[in-house]
Design a protein around this motif. Structure first.
Motif, PDB file in Angstrom:
ATOM      1  N   GLY A   1      61.299 -21.077  -4.179  1.00  0.00           N
ATOM      2  CA  GLY A   1      62.843 -19.570  -4.765  1.00  0.00           C
ATOM      3  C   GLY A   1      62.393 -18.744  -5.418  1.00  0.00           C
ATOM      4  N   ARG A   2      60.601 -18.133  -5.580  1.00  0.00           N
ATOM      5  CA  ARG A   2      59.670 -17.397  -5.727  1.00  0.00           C
ATOM      6  C   ARG A   2      60.593 -15.388  -5.484  1.00  0.00           C
ATOM      7  NH1 ARG A   2      54.050 -17.123  -5.663  1.00  0.00           N
ATOM      8  NH2 ARG A   2      54.060 -16.197  -3.443  1.00  0.00           N
ATOM      9  N   LEU A   3      60.361 -14.865  -6.426  1.00  0.00           N
ATOM     10  CA  LEU A   3      60.739 -13.335  -5.996  1.00  0.00           C
ATOM     11  C   LEU A   3      59.663 -12.597  -5.872  1.00  0.00           C
ATOM     12  CD1 LEU A   3      63.132 -14.709  -7.465  1.00  0.00           C
ATOM     13  CD2 LEU A   3      63.287 -12.789  -8.790  1.00  0.00           C
ATOM     14  N   THR A   4      59.735 -11.921  -5.161  1.00  0.00           N
ATOM     15  CA  THR A   4      59.166 -10.963  -4.792  1.00  0.00           C
ATOM     16  C   THR A   4      58.543  -9.501  -4.850  1.00  0.00           C
ATOM     17  OG1 THR A   4      58.694 -11.329  -2.370  1.00  0.00           O
ATOM     18  CG2 THR A   4      56.806 -12.667  -3.063  1.00  0.00           C
ATOM     19  N   PHE A   5      58.212  -8.692  -5.723  1.00  0.00           N
ATOM     20  CA  PHE A   5      58.637  -7.209  -5.690  1.00  0.00           C
ATOM     21  C   PHE A   5      57.273  -6.622  -5.076  1.00  0.00           C
ATOM     22  CE2 PHE A   5      60.608  -9.471  -9.077  1.00  0.00           C
ATOM     23  CZ  PHE A   5      61.500  -8.803  -9.870  1.00  0.00           C
ATOM     24  N   LYS A   6      57.724  -5.385  -4.605  1.00  0.00           N
ATOM     25  CA  LYS A   6      56.879  -4.494  -4.010  1.00  0.00           C
ATOM     26  C   LYS A   6      56.938  -3.271  -4.930  1.00  0.00           C
ATOM     27  CE  LYS A   6      56.697  -6.370   0.635  1.00  0.00           C
ATOM     28  NZ  LYS A   6      56.936  -6.060   2.162  1.00  0.00           N
ATOM     29  N   GLY A   7      57.050  -1.654  -4.710  1.00  0.00           N
ATOM     30  CA  GLY A   7      57.317  -0.780  -5.313  1.00  0.00           C
ATOM     31  C   GLY A   7      58.841  -0.170  -5.316  1.00  0.00           C
ATOM     32  N   THR A   8      59.062   0.603  -5.640  1.00  0.00           N
ATOM     33  CA  THR A   8      60.091   1.779  -6.459  1.00  0.00           C
ATOM     34  C   THR A   8      60.659   3.044  -5.820  1.00  0.00           C
ATOM     35  OG1 THR A   8      59.882   0.182  -8.819  1.00  0.00           O
ATOM     36  CG2 THR A   8      61.236   1.698  -9.258  1.00  0.00           C
ATOM     37  N   ARG A   9      61.329   2.802  -5.832  1.00  0.00           N
ATOM     38  CA  ARG A   9      61.687   4.125  -4.587  1.00  0.00           C
ATOM     39  C   ARG A   9      61.641   5.376  -5.910  1.00  0.00           C
ATOM     40  NH1 ARG A   9      69.007   2.171  -3.986  1.00  0.00           N
ATOM     41  NH2 ARG A   9      68.722   1.971  -6.365  1.00  0.00           N
TER      42      ARG A   9
ATOM     43  N   GLU B   1      65.917 -17.551 -19.935  1.00  0.00           N
ATOM     44  CA  GLU B   1      65.597 -16.524 -19.837  1.00  0.00           C
ATOM     45  C   GLU B   1      65.823 -15.475 -18.783  1.00  0.00           C
ATOM     46  OE1 GLU B   1      60.576 -16.162 -20.235  1.00  0.00           O
ATOM     47  OE2 GLU B   1      61.555 -18.663 -20.284  1.00  0.00           O
ATOM     48  N   ALA B   2      65.375 -14.685 -18.994  1.00  0.00           N
ATOM     49  CA  ALA B   2      65.911 -13.431 -17.648  1.00  0.00           C
ATOM     50  C   ALA B   2      64.350 -12.724 -17.923  1.00  0.00           C
ATOM     51  CB  ALA B   2      66.477 -13.091 -18.589  1.00  0.00           C
ATOM     52  N   LEU B   3      64.990 -12.225 -16.924  1.00  0.00           N
ATOM     53  CA  LEU B   3      63.681 -11.041 -16.031  1.00  0.00           C
ATOM     54  C   LEU B   3      64.625  -9.238 -16.072  1.00  0.00           C
ATOM     55  CD1 LEU B   3      62.746 -11.225 -12.311  1.00  0.00           C
ATOM     56  CD2 LEU B   3      61.213 -11.428 -14.382  1.00  0.00           C
ATOM     57  N   LEU B   4      64.132  -8.342 -16.807  1.00  0.00           N
ATOM     58  CA  LEU B   4      64.529  -7.555 -16.786  1.00  0.00           C
ATOM     59  C   LEU B   4      63.922  -6.571 -15.899  1.00  0.00           C
ATOM     60  CD1 LEU B   4      66.452  -5.146 -18.119  1.00  0.00           C
ATOM     61  CD2 LEU B   4      64.607  -5.216 -20.039  1.00  0.00           C
ATOM     62  N   HIS B   5      64.691  -5.408 -15.110  1.00  0.00           N
ATOM     63  CA  HIS B   5      64.142  -4.685 -14.175  1.00  0.00           C
ATOM     64  C   HIS B   5      63.996  -3.483 -13.223  1.00  0.00           C
ATOM     65  CE1 HIS B   5      65.671  -6.281 -10.096  1.00  0.00           C
ATOM     66  NE2 HIS B   5      65.484  -7.510 -10.826  1.00  0.00           N
ATOM     67  N   LEU B   6      63.816  -2.247 -13.275  1.00  0.00           N
ATOM     68  CA  LEU B   6      64.116  -1.043 -12.385  1.00  0.00           C
ATOM     69  C   LEU B   6      65.143  -1.762 -11.277  1.00  0.00           C
ATOM     70  CD1 LEU B   6      62.318   1.476 -12.662  1.00  0.00           C
ATOM     71  CD2 LEU B   6      64.329   1.087 -14.534  1.00  0.00           C
ATOM     72  N   GLY B   7      67.062  -1.413 -11.223  1.00  0.00           N
ATOM     73  CA  GLY B   7      67.226  -1.836  -9.999  1.00  0.00           C
ATOM     74  C   GLY B   7      67.036  -1.383  -8.653  1.00  0.00           C
ATOM     75  N   GLY B   8      65.964   0.092  -8.448  1.00  0.00           N
ATOM     76  CA  GLY B   8      65.578   0.757  -7.587  1.00  0.00           C
ATOM     77  C   GLY B   8      64.134  -0.007  -7.241  1.00  0.00           C
ATOM     78  N   HIS B   9      63.549  -1.149  -7.938  1.00  0.00           N
ATOM     79  CA  HIS B   9      62.344  -1.631  -7.719  1.00  0.00           C
ATOM     80  C   HIS B   9      62.578  -3.257  -6.459  1.00  0.00           C
ATOM     81  CE1 HIS B   9      58.832  -3.767 -10.084  1.00  0.00           C
ATOM     82  NE2 HIS B   9      58.763  -3.418  -8.784  1.00  0.00           N
ATOM     83  N   TYR B  10      62.435  -3.038  -5.263  1.00  0.00           N
ATOM     84  CA  TYR B  10      62.070  -3.425  -3.895  1.00  0.00           C
ATOM     85  C   TYR B  10      62.073  -4.910  -4.283  1.00  0.00           C
ATOM     86  CZ  TYR B  10      63.714   0.314  -0.888  1.00  0.00           C
ATOM     87  OH  TYR B  10      64.230   1.628  -0.729  1.00  0.00           O
ATOM     88  N   HIS B  11      63.018  -5.784  -3.796  1.00  0.00           N
ATOM     89  CA  HIS B  11      62.725  -7.368  -4.254  1.00  0.00           C
ATOM     90  C   HIS B  11      62.798  -8.000  -2.934  1.00  0.00           C
ATOM     91  CE1 HIS B  11      65.748  -6.349  -6.320  1.00  0.00           C
ATOM     92  NE2 HIS B  11      66.301  -7.366  -6.305  1.00  0.00           N
ATOM     93  N   ALA B  12      62.655  -9.474  -2.966  1.00  0.00           N
ATOM     94  CA  ALA B  12      62.727 -10.439  -2.022  1.00  0.00           C
ATOM     95  C   ALA B  12      62.913 -11.727  -2.336  1.00  0.00           C
ATOM     96  CB  ALA B  12      61.973 -10.557  -0.868  1.00  0.00           C
ATOM     97  N   ALA B  13      64.020 -12.695  -2.586  1.00  0.00           N
ATOM     98  CA  ALA B  13      64.102 -14.478  -2.595  1.00  0.00           C
ATOM     99  C   ALA B  13      63.298 -15.080  -2.046  1.00  0.00           C
ATOM    100  CB  ALA B  13      65.111 -14.557  -2.862  1.00  0.00           C
ATOM    101  N   GLU B  14      61.753 -15.851  -1.844  1.00  0.00           N
ATOM    102  CA  GLU B  14      61.371 -16.614  -1.060  1.00  0.00           C
ATOM    103  C   GLU B  14      62.718 -18.037  -1.281  1.00  0.00           C
ATOM    104  OE1 GLU B  14      57.240 -17.575  -2.455  1.00  0.00           O
ATOM    105  OE2 GLU B  14      56.430 -15.364  -1.762  1.00  0.00           O
ATOM    106  N   PRO B  15      62.165 -18.783   0.131  1.00  0.00           N
ATOM    107  CA  PRO B  15      63.178 -19.749   0.185  1.00  0.00           C
ATOM    108  C   PRO B  15      62.858 -20.407  -0.608  1.00  0.00           C
ATOM    109  CG  PRO B  15      61.658 -19.539   3.072  1.00  0.00           C
ATOM    110  CD  PRO B  15      61.466 -18.493   1.067  1.00  0.00           C
TER     111      PRO B  15
END
Length: 356
Positions: A197-205, A228-242
């Motif tokens: 379930g890792r999160l993969t991030f790319k760039g931000t729109r 524990e939390a993550l904080l990121h911009l909503g426009g930061h493209y991301h996906a959840a691995e299986p």
């Protein structure tokens, strides 16, 4: 599997009555303001209280203790911090199980996630509106303004949408790449004992020139403690691995402007609406004056701007242009041709928005 909003509206009164008769297992969860000592991480509470006290006294506000709580993840523009106590995580899980055991229908959190719950006071939600508001206004809004000063301005995170998502083998196992319907997102790991379930991030729109083709970098929730939390911009493209084993359950808080408007373009240097430490931690929420300030009453914010000139703020030790640079790793201007104030409606049922 589309769930029409009118169906939920039609049966809202029946569901609300049934949920009321069933009752709440942990009433304290619904009043976060009165139960912070039990639920909010003590180091974060202390740092926020100190910043608010300094701001209420007229400044200057030292954000160094708060910035020290934001830890790098290895992904530019994505931060981690301890937000909740283990007690909060345990009680929220029990509350979710209690709600599910009632047999009262629970609305799916958004158009991409099928399993979880809406925490807000909407038809099919659990009715934790007050707790989500307090979390957003006292913690989420100023922290996102501090972490991303060129992207989250004075009025850009006034509203919120809180929900829970769940990943299990055989249910929702992964999530496709997307951007959130928010200006900033807080994503809290509630439990441990899972794999994958890792999160993969790319760039931000509107920040990166070609965000969806940017190199991917991952954050592994397996390394996160409960709360524990993550904080990121909503426009930061991301996906959840299986997810590979167990259950990953996260509480997500989307922050957005009034009426669900999402700002998607960074602020130009000197543009009205950028915040300062004094503005971020003014303590108005804690003193009950926030709404009056936003209406321009009580000598504070008028038309969305804080009273006093930039020179006055600087005299109190506040750099109107974020001279300290904030925690934001990207100081980039919008890509060519995108130097506009972009907005988009943020609604919980958006088919192209999910949460990981």
């Amino acid at each position: 599997e589309f769930e029409a909003a009118d169906w939920w509206e039609e049966h809202a009164e029946t569901f609300a009555l049934a949920r009321s008769e069933w009752g709440r297992l942990h009433p304290g969860l619904y009043d976060l303001a009165a139960n912070e000592a039990d639920y909010i991480d003590p180091s974060l509470r202390a740092a926020v209280a100190a910043a608010e006290a300094a701001a209420m006294a007229g400044g200057p506000v030292d954000e160094a203790p708060l910035r020290s709580l934001l830890k790098p993840t290895g992904v530019a523009g994505v931060w981690r911090l301890q937000l909740f106590t283990p007690r909060f995580c345990a009680e929220l899980r029990e509350e979710l199980d209690h709600a599910a055991a009632s047999g009262v229908p629970i609305r799916r959190p958004n158009g991409m996630n099928r399993f979880g719950a809406i925490l807000e006071a909407v038809p099919g939600g659990l009715g934790m509106e007050g707790a989500m508001r307090h979390l957003a206004h006292r913690y989420g809004r100023p922290l996102s303004q501090m972490a991303f000063p060129s992207s989250v301005g004075l009025r850009d995170a006034d509203e919120h949408y809180g929900f829970v998502v769940r990943y299990r083998p055989g249910e929702d196992e992964s999530l496709a790449e997307h951007a959130d319907a928010s200006v900033a997102t807080i994503n809290v790991n509630l439990f441990d004992g899972f794999r994958g379930g890792r999160l993969t991030f790319k760039g931000t729109r509107f920040v990166d020139a070609d965000p969806r083709n940017a190199p991917a970098a991952a954050v592994d929730f397996e390394d996160f403690a409960p709360g524990e939390a993550l904080l990121h911009l909503g426009g930061h493209y991301h996906a959840a691995e299986p997810i590979q084993q167990g259950e990953r359950t996260n509480m997500v808080l989307w922050l957005m402007g009034e009426h669900g408007v999402v700002r998607v373009a960074p602020y130009e240097r000197g543009e009205r609406g950028r915040t300062t430490p004094l503005r971020r931690w003014g303590g108005a929420e804690a003193s009950g004056r926030w709404e009056a300030l936003l209406r321009g009453e009580d000598g504070g914010v008028a038309g969305g701007r804080e009273g006093g000139s930039e020179q006055q703020h600087q005299a109190r030790g506040e750099d109107a242009e974020e001279g300290e640079g904030g925690a934001e790793p990207r100081g980039a201007e919008p890509a060519a041709g995108r130097r506009v104030v972009g907005v988009a409606r943020a609604v919980g049922s958006l088919g192209e928005s999910g949460a990981v």
